[in-house]
Design a protein around this motif. Sequence first.
Motif, PDB file in Angstrom:
ATOM      1  N   PRO A   1       0.833  -1.205   0.000  1.00 33.72           N
ATOM      2  CA  PRO A   1       0.000   0.000   0.000  1.00 33.72           C
ATOM      3  C   PRO A   1       0.869   1.256   0.000  1.00 33.72           C
ATOM      4  CG  PRO A   1       0.021  -1.003   2.180  1.00 33.72           C
ATOM      5  CD  PRO A   1       0.762  -1.932   1.266  1.00 33.72           C
ATOM      6  N   GLU A   2       0.357   2.320  -0.598  1.00 33.16           N
ATOM      7  CA  GLU A   2       1.074   3.597  -0.603  1.00 33.16           C
ATOM      8  C   GLU A   2       1.397   4.055   0.813  1.00 33.16           C
ATOM      9  OE1 GLU A   2       2.363   5.687  -2.961  1.00 33.16           O
ATOM     10  OE2 GLU A   2       1.926   4.135  -4.442  1.00 33.16           O
ATOM     11  N   SER A   3       0.551   3.705   1.751  1.00 36.70           N
ATOM     12  CA  SER A   3       0.731   4.161   3.133  1.00 36.70           C
ATOM     13  C   SER A   3       2.003   3.607   3.775  1.00 36.70           C
ATOM     14  CB  SER A   3      -0.487   3.777   3.982  1.00 36.70           C
ATOM     15  OG  SER A   3      -0.606   2.371   4.077  1.00 36.70           O
ATOM     16  N   ILE A   4       2.649   2.649   3.154  1.00 37.32           N
ATOM     17  CA  ILE A   4       3.889   2.082   3.706  1.00 37.32           C
ATOM     18  C   ILE A   4       4.944   3.185   3.882  1.00 37.32           C
ATOM     19  CG2 ILE A   4       5.146   1.377   1.626  1.00 37.32           C
ATOM     20  CD1 ILE A   4       4.610  -1.172   4.265  1.00 37.32           C
ATOM     21  N   GLY A   5       4.876   4.201   3.034  1.00 35.67           N
ATOM     22  CA  GLY A   5       5.811   5.321   3.124  1.00 35.67           C
ATOM     23  C   GLY A   5       5.596   6.208   4.328  1.00 35.67           C
ATOM     24  N   ASN A   6       4.513   5.990   5.057  1.00 34.08           N
ATOM     25  CA  ASN A   6       4.228   6.772   6.268  1.00 34.08           C
ATOM     26  C   ASN A   6       4.905   6.201   7.508  1.00 34.08           C
ATOM     27  OD1 ASN A   6       2.532   8.297   4.657  1.00 34.08           O
ATOM     28  ND2 ASN A   6       0.695   7.207   5.308  1.00 34.08           N
TER      29      ASN A   6
ATOM     30  N   GLU B   1       5.987   4.486  -4.950  1.00 38.81           N
ATOM     31  CA  GLU B   1       6.894   5.619  -5.144  1.00 38.81           C
ATOM     32  C   GLU B   1       7.382   6.178  -3.813  1.00 38.81           C
ATOM     33  OE1 GLU B   1       9.417   8.221  -6.547  1.00 38.81           O
ATOM     34  OE2 GLU B   1       8.364   6.862  -7.907  1.00 38.81           O
ATOM     35  N   ASN B   2       6.545   6.201  -2.808  1.00 38.04           N
ATOM     36  CA  ASN B   2       6.935   6.832  -1.539  1.00 38.04           C
ATOM     37  C   ASN B   2       7.800   5.928  -0.651  1.00 38.04           C
ATOM     38  OD1 ASN B   2       5.038   5.057  -0.574  1.00 38.04           O
ATOM     39  ND2 ASN B   2       3.668   6.619   0.233  1.00 38.04           N
ATOM     40  N   ILE B   3       8.289   4.819  -1.167  1.00 33.05           N
ATOM     41  CA  ILE B   3       9.210   3.969  -0.396  1.00 33.05           C
ATOM     42  C   ILE B   3      10.453   4.771   0.006  1.00 33.05           C
ATOM     43  CG2 ILE B   3      10.486   2.961  -2.333  1.00 33.05           C
ATOM     44  CD1 ILE B   3       9.392   0.539   0.170  1.00 33.05           C
ATOM     45  N   GLY B   4      10.781   5.765  -0.781  1.00 36.56           N
ATOM     46  CA  GLY B   4      11.927   6.616  -0.485  1.00 36.56           C
ATOM     47  C   GLY B   4      11.732   7.511   0.719  1.00 36.56           C
ATOM     48  N   ASN B   5      10.525   7.558   1.254  1.00 35.08           N
ATOM     49  CA  ASN B   5      10.249   8.354   2.462  1.00 35.08           C
ATOM     50  C   ASN B   5      10.758   7.675   3.725  1.00 35.08           C
ATOM     51  OD1 ASN B   5       8.886  10.068   0.758  1.00 35.08           O
ATOM     52  ND2 ASN B   5       6.853   9.534   1.500  1.00 35.08           N
ATOM     53  N   LEU B   6      11.142   6.422   3.628  1.00 37.17           N
ATOM     54  CA  LEU B   6      11.552   5.655   4.813  1.00 37.17           C
ATOM     55  C   LEU B   6      12.997   5.994   5.170  1.00 37.17           C
ATOM     56  CD1 LEU B   6       9.905   2.236   3.876  1.00 37.17           C
ATOM     57  CD2 LEU B   6       8.962   4.100   5.275  1.00 37.17           C
ATOM     58  N   SER B   7      13.203   7.199   5.633  1.00 31.48           N
ATOM     59  CA  SER B   7      14.550   7.741   5.843  1.00 31.48           C
ATOM     60  C   SER B   7      15.337   7.060   6.961  1.00 31.48           C
ATOM     61  CB  SER B   7      14.481   9.246   6.109  1.00 31.48           C
ATOM     62  OG  SER B   7      13.699   9.489   7.261  1.00 31.48           O
TER      63      SER B   7
ATOM     64  N   PRO C   1      11.193   2.536  -8.085  1.00 30.67           N
ATOM     65  CA  PRO C   1      10.744   3.921  -8.238  1.00 30.67           C
ATOM     66  C   PRO C   1      11.901   4.908  -8.104  1.00 30.67           C
ATOM     67  CG  PRO C   1      10.146   3.091  -6.086  1.00 30.67           C
ATOM     68  CD  PRO C   1      10.720   1.928  -6.844  1.00 30.67           C
ATOM     69  N   GLN C   2      11.710   6.079  -8.658  1.00 28.20           N
ATOM     70  CA  GLN C   2      12.736   7.121  -8.585  1.00 28.20           C
ATOM     71  C   GLN C   2      13.122   7.415  -7.138  1.00 28.20           C
ATOM     72  OE1 GLN C   2      11.669  10.793 -10.438  1.00 28.20           O
ATOM     73  NE2 GLN C   2      13.487  11.862  -9.703  1.00 28.20           N
ATOM     74  N   SER C   3      12.174   7.372  -6.230  1.00 30.29           N
ATOM     75  CA  SER C   3      12.452   7.696  -4.829  1.00 30.29           C
ATOM     76  C   SER C   3      13.413   6.703  -4.180  1.00 30.29           C
ATOM     77  CB  SER C   3      11.153   7.753  -4.028  1.00 30.29           C
ATOM     78  OG  SER C   3      10.597   6.465  -3.891  1.00 30.29           O
ATOM     79  N   PHE C   4      13.657   5.577  -4.823  1.00 27.83           N
ATOM     80  CA  PHE C   4      14.575   4.570  -4.292  1.00 27.83           C
ATOM     81  C   PHE C   4      15.968   5.173  -4.089  1.00 27.83           C
ATOM     82  CE2 PHE C   4      14.766   0.175  -3.264  1.00 27.83           C
ATOM     83  CZ  PHE C   4      16.052  -0.257  -3.520  1.00 27.83           C
ATOM     84  N   ILE C   5      16.304   6.164  -4.881  1.00 31.01           N
ATOM     85  CA  ILE C   5      17.609   6.833  -4.768  1.00 31.01           C
ATOM     86  C   ILE C   5      17.747   7.508  -3.398  1.00 31.01           C
ATOM     87  CG2 ILE C   5      16.981   9.078  -5.757  1.00 31.01           C
ATOM     88  CD1 ILE C   5      20.109   7.167  -6.745  1.00 31.01           C
ATOM     89  N   ASN C   6      16.620   7.854  -2.761  1.00 29.87           N
ATOM     90  CA  ASN C   6      16.660   8.476  -1.428  1.00 29.87           C
ATOM     91  C   ASN C   6      17.153   7.516  -0.365  1.00 29.87           C
ATOM     92  OD1 ASN C   6      15.524  10.708  -2.663  1.00 29.87           O
ATOM     93  ND2 ASN C   6      13.465  10.256  -1.942  1.00 29.87           N
ATOM     94  N   LEU C   7      17.173   6.237  -0.665  1.00 31.57           N
ATOM     95  CA  LEU C   7      17.614   5.224   0.294  1.00 31.57           C
ATOM     96  C   LEU C   7      19.091   4.890   0.115  1.00 31.57           C
ATOM     97  CD1 LEU C   7      14.558   2.791   0.026  1.00 31.57           C
ATOM     98  CD2 LEU C   7      14.917   4.638   1.679  1.00 31.57           C
ATOM     99  N   SER C   8      19.825   5.720  -0.577  1.00 35.47           N
ATOM    100  CA  SER C   8      21.219   5.410  -0.917  1.00 35.47           C
ATOM    101  C   SER C   8      22.092   5.143   0.306  1.00 35.47           C
ATOM    102  CB  SER C   8      21.831   6.520  -1.764  1.00 35.47           C
ATOM    103  OG  SER C   8      21.831   7.744  -1.052  1.00 35.47           O
TER     104      SER C   8
END
Length: 132
Positions: free
Chosen positions: A51-56, A75-81, A97-104
């Motif tokens: 679910p999209e809410s996983i990014g919350n 897409e919001n998987i990258g929110n999991l900082s 997703p593009q946001s995956f780069i946020n998990l570098s």
Amino acid sequence: LTSLPESIGELCNLTSLWLSGNNLTSLPESIGKLSRLTSLSLNGNKLTTLPESIGNLSNLTSLRLSENRIINLPENIGNLSKLASLSLSGNNLKNLPQSFINLSSIFPSIELRIDRFINIAESAQPEKSIFS
């Protein structure tokens, strides 16, 4: 266990949730309300999407999704900082997703066995290679 009730989101003090080795095919959107969750283990289920809410899940440090049937990550998987460990092996991932780069920062501890071609979003920043 084949499904979770929407009421799972009411367990506001839950910090760990281990649901590995079941027959879950989907997760309720309410899972994103588990704001104190630090560890989520869903290995060995039959999930095809998340679910999209996983990014919350802003406090999540460990996410185990191996041996499911996941094709795409939200897409919001990258929110999991705070994520320090991510396991994705044994899925049917076709795109990241593009946001995956946020998990570098966690790339050294990502378990990602590529069984099929994976397309990393073309709009991802070309100067940042996620696998180098």
